[in-house]
Design an enzyme around this catalytic site. Structure first.
Site, PDB file in Angstrom:
ATOM      1  N   ASN A   7       0.851  -1.188   0.000  1.00 10.58           N
ATOM      2  CA  ASN A   7       0.000   0.000   0.000  1.00 10.58           C
ATOM      3  C   ASN A   7       0.894   1.248   0.000  1.00 10.58           C
ATOM      4  O   ASN A   7       1.676   1.450   0.933  1.00 10.58           O
ATOM      5  CB  ASN A   7      -0.913  -0.032   1.234  1.00 10.58           C
ATOM      6  CG  ASN A   7      -1.835   1.172   1.296  1.00 10.58           C
ATOM      7  OD1 ASN A   7      -1.430   2.288   1.006  1.00 10.58           O
ATOM      8  ND2 ASN A   7      -3.077   0.955   1.688  1.00 10.58           N
ATOM      9  N   HIS A  10       1.082   6.222   1.828  1.00 10.89           N
ATOM     10  CA  HIS A  10       1.840   7.160   2.657  1.00 10.89           C
ATOM     11  C   HIS A  10       3.032   7.798   1.944  1.00 10.89           C
ATOM     12  O   HIS A  10       3.647   8.719   2.469  1.00 10.89           O
ATOM     13  CB  HIS A  10       2.208   6.519   3.988  1.00 10.89           C
ATOM     14  CG  HIS A  10       0.969   6.231   4.782  1.00 10.89           C
ATOM     15  ND1 HIS A  10       0.015   7.202   4.994  1.00 10.89           N
ATOM     16  CD2 HIS A  10       0.484   5.094   5.332  1.00 10.89           C
ATOM     17  CE1 HIS A  10      -0.996   6.671   5.668  1.00 10.89           C
ATOM     18  NE2 HIS A  10      -0.740   5.398   5.880  1.00 10.89           N
ATOM     19  N   HIS A  43      -5.608   3.760  -1.628  1.00 11.31           N
ATOM     20  CA  HIS A  43      -6.934   4.134  -1.126  1.00 11.31           C
ATOM     21  C   HIS A  43      -7.233   5.546  -1.601  1.00 11.31           C
ATOM     22  O   HIS A  43      -6.560   6.500  -1.170  1.00 11.31           O
ATOM     23  CB  HIS A  43      -6.912   4.054   0.407  1.00 11.31           C
ATOM     24  CG  HIS A  43      -8.244   4.276   1.058  1.00 11.31           C
ATOM     25  ND1 HIS A  43      -8.447   4.073   2.412  1.00 11.31           N
ATOM     26  CD2 HIS A  43      -9.435   4.689   0.577  1.00 11.31           C
ATOM     27  CE1 HIS A  43      -9.701   4.334   2.715  1.00 11.31           C
ATOM     28  NE2 HIS A  43     -10.325   4.731   1.616  1.00 11.31           N
ATOM     29  N   ARG A  45      -9.277   8.251  -0.962  1.00  8.60           N
ATOM     30  CA  ARG A  45     -10.226   8.666   0.073  1.00  8.60           C
ATOM     31  C   ARG A  45     -11.081   9.823  -0.416  1.00  8.60           C
ATOM     32  O   ARG A  45     -10.667  10.598  -1.278  1.00  8.60           O
ATOM     33  CB  ARG A  45      -9.478   9.081   1.354  1.00  8.60           C
ATOM     34  CG  ARG A  45      -8.740   7.935   2.028  1.00  8.60           C
ATOM     35  CD  ARG A  45      -8.158   8.395   3.355  1.00  8.60           C
ATOM     36  NE  ARG A  45      -9.186   8.503   4.360  1.00  8.60           N
ATOM     37  CZ  ARG A  45      -9.400   7.622   5.339  1.00  8.60           C
ATOM     38  NH1 ARG A  45      -8.627   6.558   5.451  1.00  8.60           N
ATOM     39  NH2 ARG A  45     -10.368   7.798   6.204  1.00  8.60           N
ATOM     40  N   ARG A  49      -6.870  12.962   1.081  1.00  7.41           N
ATOM     41  CA  ARG A  49      -5.792  13.428   1.979  1.00  7.41           C
ATOM     42  C   ARG A  49      -4.414  12.935   1.546  1.00  7.41           C
ATOM     43  O   ARG A  49      -3.416  13.524   1.915  1.00  7.41           O
ATOM     44  CB  ARG A  49      -6.071  13.011   3.422  1.00  7.41           C
ATOM     45  CG  ARG A  49      -5.972  11.530   3.652  1.00  7.41           C
ATOM     46  CD  ARG A  49      -6.052  11.215   5.123  1.00  7.41           C
ATOM     47  NE  ARG A  49      -7.393  11.443   5.646  1.00  7.41           N
ATOM     48  CZ  ARG A  49      -7.865  10.832   6.730  1.00  7.41           C
ATOM     49  NH1 ARG A  49      -7.090   9.993   7.390  1.00  7.41           N
ATOM     50  NH2 ARG A  49      -9.078  11.047   7.161  1.00  7.41           N
ATOM     51  N   GLU A  70      -8.591   0.504  -2.695  1.00  3.85           N
ATOM     52  CA  GLU A  70      -9.455   0.546  -1.513  1.00  3.85           C
ATOM     53  C   GLU A  70     -10.372   1.754  -1.657  1.00  3.85           C
ATOM     54  O   GLU A  70      -9.919   2.832  -2.054  1.00  3.85           O
ATOM     55  CB  GLU A  70      -8.619   0.729  -0.254  1.00  3.85           C
ATOM     56  CG  GLU A  70      -7.755  -0.453   0.076  1.00  3.85           C
ATOM     57  CD  GLU A  70      -6.868  -0.136   1.271  1.00  3.85           C
ATOM     58  OE1 GLU A  70      -6.958   0.966   1.828  1.00  3.85           O
ATOM     59  OE2 GLU A  70      -6.078  -1.010   1.624  1.00  3.85           O
ATOM     60  N   THR A 101      -8.202   3.643   8.338  1.00  2.00           N
ATOM     61  CA  THR A 101      -9.416   2.836   8.408  1.00  2.00           C
ATOM     62  C   THR A 101      -9.464   2.102   9.743  1.00  2.00           C
ATOM     63  O   THR A 101      -8.550   1.360  10.075  1.00  2.00           O
ATOM     64  CB  THR A 101      -9.432   1.812   7.251  1.00  2.00           C
ATOM     65  OG1 THR A 101      -9.068   2.496   6.060  1.00  2.00           O
ATOM     66  CG2 THR A 101     -10.794   1.193   7.090  1.00  2.00           C
ATOM     67  N   GLU A 151     -11.179  -9.316   3.029  1.00  2.00           N
ATOM     68  CA  GLU A 151      -9.907  -8.963   3.663  1.00  2.00           C
ATOM     69  C   GLU A 151     -10.194  -8.865   5.141  1.00  2.00           C
ATOM     70  O   GLU A 151     -10.968  -8.012   5.585  1.00  2.00           O
ATOM     71  CB  GLU A 151      -9.366  -7.631   3.124  1.00  2.00           C
ATOM     72  CG  GLU A 151      -8.041  -7.266   3.822  1.00  2.00           C
ATOM     73  CD  GLU A 151      -7.383  -6.001   3.272  1.00  2.00           C
ATOM     74  OE1 GLU A 151      -7.678  -5.608   2.130  1.00  2.00           O
ATOM     75  OE2 GLU A 151      -6.579  -5.423   4.016  1.00  2.00           O
ATOM     76  N   HIS A 191      -3.966  -4.514   7.844  1.00  2.00           N
ATOM     77  CA  HIS A 191      -4.129  -3.412   8.787  1.00  2.00           C
ATOM     78  C   HIS A 191      -3.248  -3.591  10.030  1.00  2.00           C
ATOM     79  O   HIS A 191      -3.405  -4.562  10.763  1.00  2.00           O
ATOM     80  CB  HIS A 191      -5.574  -3.192   9.239  1.00  2.00           C
ATOM     81  CG  HIS A 191      -5.732  -1.863   9.926  1.00  2.00           C
ATOM     82  ND1 HIS A 191      -5.974  -0.705   9.232  1.00  2.00           N
ATOM     83  CD2 HIS A 191      -5.562  -1.506  11.213  1.00  2.00           C
ATOM     84  CE1 HIS A 191      -5.992   0.303  10.081  1.00  2.00           C
ATOM     85  NE2 HIS A 191      -5.733  -0.148  11.293  1.00  2.00           N
TER      86      HIS A 191
HETATM   87  N1  PXP Z   1      -6.002  -3.000   4.224  1.00  2.00           N
HETATM   88  C1  PXP Z   1      -6.956  -2.052   4.262  1.00  2.00           C
HETATM   89  C2  PXP Z   1      -8.330  -2.405   3.804  1.00  2.00           C
HETATM   90  C3  PXP Z   1      -6.661  -0.739   4.689  1.00  2.00           C
HETATM   91  O1  PXP Z   1      -7.631   0.189   4.714  1.00  2.00           O
HETATM   92  C4  PXP Z   1      -5.339  -0.437   5.057  1.00  2.00           C
HETATM   93  C5  PXP Z   1      -4.993   0.965   5.475  1.00  2.00           C
HETATM   94  O2  PXP Z   1      -5.126   1.810   4.374  1.00  2.00           O
HETATM   95  C6  PXP Z   1      -4.375  -1.446   4.973  1.00  2.00           C
HETATM   96  C7  PXP Z   1      -4.735  -2.724   4.578  1.00  2.00           C
HETATM   97  C8  PXP Z   1      -2.926  -1.193   5.285  1.00  2.00           C
HETATM   98  O3  PXP Z   1      -2.798  -0.930   6.629  1.00  2.00           O
HETATM   99  P1  PXP Z   1      -1.387  -0.492   7.207  1.00  2.00           P
HETATM  100  O4  PXP Z   1      -1.044   0.827   6.572  1.00  2.00           O
HETATM  101  O5  PXP Z   1      -1.638  -0.412   8.670  1.00  2.00           O
HETATM  102  O6  PXP Z   1      -0.401  -1.545   6.809  1.00  2.00           O
END
Ligand code: PXP
Length: 256
Positions: A7, A10, A43, A45, A49, A70, A101, A151, A191
């Protein structure tokens, strides 16, 4: 082999700290793929952001592996996703005030709205996943809505404060994986997973995909994206070998 979807949200968060044009999340996606990522997750959003509309378009063009978007069920976001056609959409709950999330989608309560949405995505060849807490009622509802995958939210495990709470959360995940398989669903997880806590979850047989973001991007700042992705891949590979060893040991046992 367990799949790692990185992901890259960030990377965009860092860019937005100065509202400039670097670093570009698409650069990060390419580096992650070169290091062995099996897919890229982002994601979009509602408040934009981190990832913005242009990022989504560019990611669609450059990502050569699996692109997982996402998203909430907001009509404007759905319109973008239907046009973009990523390989997969993961439907998540979204609240403006949250840092990230928090918890899973309430598929039971929103089933009436989700079912036609899943059908629309399927109609244009987009796979669907529901980000849910590992509760039987939610898993059943996801299957009834026609999702291809769930998921499972690993936040309960990642945020557990005591060894007992962690063990209980792992047990809940193990049961969740079994239930999801009973309903014919593929199982992903994500997550709050980090280099320190991912192994026990990766050792649960039956989870195919891991969506991991913050921990990998945080480490990338210090060691580079390629090394950070490779390190996480190695942890998942070790778990895969463990699964294979269990299967082989099972095969060696005499039939009872
Ligand atoms: N899976 C989903 C559905 C999420 O919303 C997120 C956060 O955007 C993640 C995985 C990744 O989470 P983390 O950044 O804590 O690894």
């Amino acid at each position: 082999m367990l799949k790692l979807n990185v992901n890259i949200d960030h990377v965009a968060t860092l860019r937005q700290a100065r509202r400039t044009d670097e670093p570009d999340p698409a650069w990060a996606a390419t580096q992650a793929e070169l290091a062995g990522a099996d897919g890229i997750t982002f994601h979009l959003r509602e408040d934009r952001r981190h990832i913005n509309d242009r990022d989504a378009e560019v990611l669609k063009q450059v990502v050569a592996t699996k692109l997982n978007m996402e998203m909430s069920t907001d009509a404007g976001i759905v319109k973008i996703a239907m046009r973009l056609k990523p390989d997969q959409v993961t439907l998540v709950p979204e609240r403006r005030q949250e840092l990230t999330t928090e918890g899973g989608l309430d598929v039971v309560r929103n089933a009436k709205r989700l079912k036609p949405l899943v059908k629309r995505f399927k109609g244009v060849g987009v796979a669907t996943s529901a980000f849910i807490e590992p509760a039987e009622t939610q898993i059943r509802a996801a299957a009834e809505c026609g999702f291809d995958a769930v998921e499972l939210w690993t936040g309960g495990y990642a945020h557990a404060k005591t060894p007992r709470a962690r063990t209980n959360a792992l047990d809940t995940l193990i049961e969740g994986v079994d239930r999801a398989h009973d309903f014919g669903l593929d199982v992903h997880a994500g997550h709050g997973l980090t280099y320190r806590n991912v192994a026990p979850v990766a050792w649960i047989p039956g989870i195919t995909d891991f969506n991991i973001g913050h921990s990998i991007i945080a480490r990338s700042v210090l060691v580079g994206i390629r090394e950070a992705v490779q390190e996480m891949r190695r942890l998942l590979e070790t778990a895969s070998h463990h699964h294979m060893a269990i299967v082989e040991a099972d095969d060696l046992l005499p039939d009872r």
